[in-house]
Design a protein around this motif. Structure first.
Motif, PDB file in Angstrom:
ATOM      1  N   LEU A   1       0.802  -1.098   0.161  1.00 18.68           N
ATOM      2  CA  LEU A   1       0.017   0.142  -0.117  1.00 18.68           C
ATOM      3  C   LEU A   1       0.835   1.242   0.039  1.00 18.68           C
ATOM      4  O   LEU A   1       0.523   2.473  -0.345  1.00 18.68           O
ATOM      5  CB  LEU A   1      -0.952   0.007   1.169  1.00 18.68           C
ATOM      6  CG  LEU A   1      -1.999  -1.263   1.317  1.00 18.68           C
ATOM      7  CD1 LEU A   1      -2.864  -0.944   2.443  1.00 18.68           C
ATOM      8  CD2 LEU A   1      -2.809  -1.295  -0.003  1.00 18.68           C
ATOM      9  N   TYR A   2       2.219   1.149   0.306  1.00 13.99           N
ATOM     10  CA  TYR A   2       3.104   2.143   0.525  1.00 13.99           C
ATOM     11  C   TYR A   2       3.778   2.483  -0.793  1.00 13.99           C
ATOM     12  O   TYR A   2       4.902   3.242  -0.896  1.00 13.99           O
ATOM     13  CB  TYR A   2       3.754   2.075   1.756  1.00 13.99           C
ATOM     14  CG  TYR A   2       2.917   2.449   2.841  1.00 13.99           C
ATOM     15  CD1 TYR A   2       2.415   3.889   3.098  1.00 13.99           C
ATOM     16  CD2 TYR A   2       2.762   1.500   3.929  1.00 13.99           C
ATOM     17  CE1 TYR A   2       1.560   3.978   4.208  1.00 13.99           C
ATOM     18  CE2 TYR A   2       1.920   1.727   5.003  1.00 13.99           C
ATOM     19  CZ  TYR A   2       1.282   3.000   5.042  1.00 13.99           C
ATOM     20  OH  TYR A   2       0.825   3.154   6.266  1.00 13.99           O
ATOM     21  N   ASP A   3       3.453   1.687  -1.957  1.00 12.78           N
ATOM     22  CA  ASP A   3       3.891   2.075  -3.208  1.00 12.78           C
ATOM     23  C   ASP A   3       4.009   3.678  -3.449  1.00 12.78           C
ATOM     24  O   ASP A   3       2.953   4.096  -3.201  1.00 12.78           O
ATOM     25  CB  ASP A   3       3.392   1.268  -4.402  1.00 12.78           C
ATOM     26  CG  ASP A   3       3.918   1.515  -5.654  1.00 12.78           C
ATOM     27  OD1 ASP A   3       4.770   2.432  -5.867  1.00 12.78           O
ATOM     28  OD2 ASP A   3       3.571   0.541  -6.442  1.00 12.78           O
ATOM     29  N   PRO A   4       5.138   4.324  -3.647  1.00 10.78           N
ATOM     30  CA  PRO A   4       5.036   5.908  -3.817  1.00 10.78           C
ATOM     31  C   PRO A   4       4.017   6.226  -4.774  1.00 10.78           C
ATOM     32  O   PRO A   4       3.567   7.310  -4.782  1.00 10.78           O
ATOM     33  CB  PRO A   4       6.796   6.004  -4.104  1.00 10.78           C
ATOM     34  CG  PRO A   4       7.374   5.139  -3.336  1.00 10.78           C
ATOM     35  CD  PRO A   4       6.531   3.825  -3.680  1.00 10.78           C
ATOM     36  N   SER A   5       3.884   5.575  -5.990  1.00 13.86           N
ATOM     37  CA  SER A   5       3.130   5.799  -7.113  1.00 13.86           C
ATOM     38  C   SER A   5       1.598   5.573  -6.737  1.00 13.86           C
ATOM     39  O   SER A   5       0.744   5.866  -7.457  1.00 13.86           O
ATOM     40  CB  SER A   5       3.327   5.072  -8.026  1.00 13.86           C
ATOM     41  OG  SER A   5       3.176   3.678  -8.110  1.00 13.86           O
ATOM     42  N   ARG A   6       1.080   4.844  -5.638  1.00  9.16           N
ATOM     43  CA  ARG A   6      -0.189   4.536  -5.260  1.00  9.16           C
ATOM     44  C   ARG A   6      -0.862   5.701  -4.863  1.00  9.16           C
ATOM     45  O   ARG A   6      -0.454   6.511  -3.755  1.00  9.16           O
ATOM     46  CB  ARG A   6       0.006   3.381  -4.301  1.00  9.16           C
ATOM     47  CG  ARG A   6      -1.653   2.866  -4.048  1.00  9.16           C
ATOM     48  CD  ARG A   6      -1.558   2.151  -3.044  1.00  9.16           C
ATOM     49  NE  ARG A   6      -2.991   1.620  -2.863  1.00  9.16           N
ATOM     50  CZ  ARG A   6      -3.496   0.277  -3.387  1.00  9.16           C
ATOM     51  NH1 ARG A   6      -2.709  -0.289  -4.032  1.00  9.16           N
ATOM     52  NH2 ARG A   6      -4.730   0.012  -3.032  1.00  9.16           N
ATOM     53  N   ASN A   7      -2.044   6.104  -5.388  1.00  9.66           N
ATOM     54  CA  ASN A   7      -2.775   7.437  -5.023  1.00  9.66           C
ATOM     55  C   ASN A   7      -4.310   6.732  -4.628  1.00  9.66           C
ATOM     56  O   ASN A   7      -4.924   7.404  -3.838  1.00  9.66           O
ATOM     57  CB  ASN A   7      -2.862   8.453  -5.957  1.00  9.66           C
ATOM     58  CG  ASN A   7      -1.662   9.036  -6.022  1.00  9.66           C
ATOM     59  OD1 ASN A   7      -0.890   9.530  -5.022  1.00  9.66           O
ATOM     60  ND2 ASN A   7      -0.963   9.080  -7.200  1.00  9.66           N
ATOM     61  N   GLU A   8      -4.786   5.626  -4.834  1.00 11.96           N
ATOM     62  CA  GLU A   8      -6.092   5.192  -4.714  1.00 11.96           C
ATOM     63  C   GLU A   8      -6.286   4.438  -3.477  1.00 11.96           C
ATOM     64  O   GLU A   8      -5.251   3.892  -2.878  1.00 11.96           O
ATOM     65  CB  GLU A   8      -6.751   4.150  -5.788  1.00 11.96           C
ATOM     66  CG  GLU A   8      -5.971   2.840  -5.815  1.00 11.96           C
ATOM     67  CD  GLU A   8      -4.592   2.872  -6.568  1.00 11.96           C
ATOM     68  OE1 GLU A   8      -3.939   1.726  -6.990  1.00 11.96           O
ATOM     69  OE2 GLU A   8      -3.972   3.933  -6.720  1.00 11.96           O
ATOM     70  N   PRO A   9      -7.762   4.484  -2.870  1.00 12.31           N
ATOM     71  CA  PRO A   9      -7.974   3.595  -1.633  1.00 12.31           C
ATOM     72  C   PRO A   9      -7.538   2.121  -1.802  1.00 12.31           C
ATOM     73  O   PRO A   9      -7.718   1.718  -3.014  1.00 12.31           O
ATOM     74  CB  PRO A   9      -9.382   4.056  -1.442  1.00 12.31           C
ATOM     75  CG  PRO A   9      -9.544   5.386  -2.219  1.00 12.31           C
ATOM     76  CD  PRO A   9      -8.659   5.123  -3.405  1.00 12.31           C
TER      77      PRO A   9
END
Length: 453
Positions: free
Chosen positions: A208-216
């Motif tokens: 969930l802490y992938d820097p490219s991740r922005n979605e819930p």
């Protein structure tokens, strides 16, 4: 010291099965960044100043740190204890000690708690702090507290309403995106004899802490996965395991796989969970004792008791990066010369076994750091309500990457008189922050390739 009830009256402690509820109102969430820090800790220091005001964490490495090194010098190496607690004065400090700490002080004259000045070193990346503010009003608890909905990368419940929300904060704690380390696990029996349980290479990822991740996060999304390949001792060399946990364990339960060289195949291992004895600790801990607690929340009712000022292991650089395991694994308890204790505010969560559920612990008490949400300690009780075991996590903030870490953790078995300490990475070059492994490397089939004697 009595528990200080810091729960906010405006928050409603509701968590009915299969119904999702928002965490807090916008008015309550507005406290974040004002009287509360961005992750929900009390910004102010305590009354006598022994816990300082939060100033954003440790943002600058000490001069002795070499850029890019995986061995992190202690930024507080020159400090001396301001209080030493031993069996003689333990009763005076009992309200600030876990039950396990107090028991060790009573049992062993050689055990002591060296209390150093408190430093609130933990700070998280700004993106996660921004998401935490959104989570405060947007993240919902679901499935009777066993799952999450609408959680962005960050602390899901910075102002928790109940014990399940607080424990989810621990499960989703930020420790970087991906780490790698070679480590030792040692068992010390009641006679004081230390035995190497395992040496292994471990990869840990918090997807969930992938820097490219922005979605819930979605119900099937993984929030934690780890892969371990054992290189020693000889009897375990070549073994490997893979474990992964999803945001909704009812829809996507924990999955585990194991490779045993003698069988030459990868097989599902559903028992790598709950109270299955962990062979790496010679049975002195369960699989869900790792990192103080891990896995699903379905076997306990979790009650948030409030906050308390307590002495806990903190900023334990001297222990975590110590290069000689033999200096750590002293008889009866870990070498007190290497453990730094500080006074911190912790959330106290009491877990009681649900009717009809099975676990060797009837009750557990967890102590969660207010600045990181990492579980720093626990007390475990047997079916008769007697203190059985107790664990500690040794938190050291990786100031070069702005991520706390508690992979060095341990457990005392107070019945057998033994203890296990795992995640000793100082002798093997420290802790690495890495790019995540590929999809192929996280496949169960990859275990056979890593499991080589």
């Amino acid at each position: 010291m009595k528990l200080v009830n810091t729960l906010l009256a405006a928050s409603l402690a509701v968590a009915f099965a299969n119904v999702a509820h928002a965490a807090v109102s916008p008015e309550v969430a507005a406290k974040l960044g004002t009287t509360l820090t961005a992750v929900g800790a009390e910004k102010a220091g305590n009354a006598d100043g022994s816990i300082p005001e939060y100033q954003g964490g440790l943002t600058t490495p000490p001069p002795s740190y070499q850029q890019g090194s995986t061995m992190r010098p202690d930024p507080f190496a020159g400090e001396s204890p301001k209080l030493v607690i031993d069996g003689k004065n333990a009763a005076e400090q009992a309200s600030k000690l876990t039950a396990t700490t107090l028991e060790l002080l009573k049992r062993f004259p050689s055990f002591r708690v060296d209390v150093f000045p408190t430093h609130r070193t933990v700070g998280l990346p700004q993106k996660l702090l921004d998401n935490t503010a959104k989570n405060a009003v947007g993240t919902r608890i679901a499935e009777g507290g066993l799952a999450l909905e609408n959680a962005l990368p960050g602390v899901p419940f910075p102002i928790p309403n109940d014990g399940n929300e607080a424990m989810w904060n621990h499960l989703l704690r930020y420790q970087g995106h991906a780490t790698s380390l070679k480590y030792d696990s040692w068992n010390v029996d009641s006679s004081g004899h230390a035995t190497l349980a395992t040496t292994g290479n471990v990869f840990i990822e918090y997807p969930l802490y992938d820097p490219s991740r922005n979605e819930p996060a979605k119900a099937s999304d993984l929030f934690f996965r780890t892969k371990i390949s054992y290189t020693g001792p000889a009897r375990r060399a070549g073994e490997a395991i893979l474990v992964q946990d999803a945001v909704n364990p009812l829809k996507q339960p924990r999955r585990g796989w194991q490779y045993l060289p003698g069988q030459r195949r990868v097989k599902l291992a559903p028992d790598i969970a709950y109270d299955t004895p962990n062979p790496g600790s010679s049975g002195s801990s369960t699989y869900d004792d790792a990192w103080v607690f891990n896995g699903a929340l379905d076997r306990y009712d979790f009650k948030l008791l409030g906050k308390k000022e307590m002495y806990v292991p903190y900023n334990t650089y001297k222990l975590n990066y110590h290069e000689q395991a033999a200096d750590i694994t002293t008889p009866n308890h870990v070498n007190p010369d290497l453990v730094r204790w500080e006074l911190h505010r912790v959330w106290v969560v009491e877990a009681k076994l649900k009717p009809g559920k099975r676990h060797i612990y009837s009750k557990r008490t967890f102590y969660l750091d207010e600045d990181s949400w990492i579980a720093l300690a626990s007390d475990e009780y047997d079916a008769n309500g007697q203190l059985y075991r107790g664990s500690f996590a040794h938190l050291a903030f990786s100031y070069d990457v702005q991520a706390p870490n508690s992979d060095n953790h341990m457990i005392y078995d107070l019945v057998s008189g033994s203890y296990n300490i795992t995640g000793i990475y100082g002798p093997h070059g420290g802790l690495k922050y890495i790019q995540p492994l590929s999809k192929a490397q996280w496949s169960p089939e990859s275990l056979a390739g890593t499991g080589i004697r």
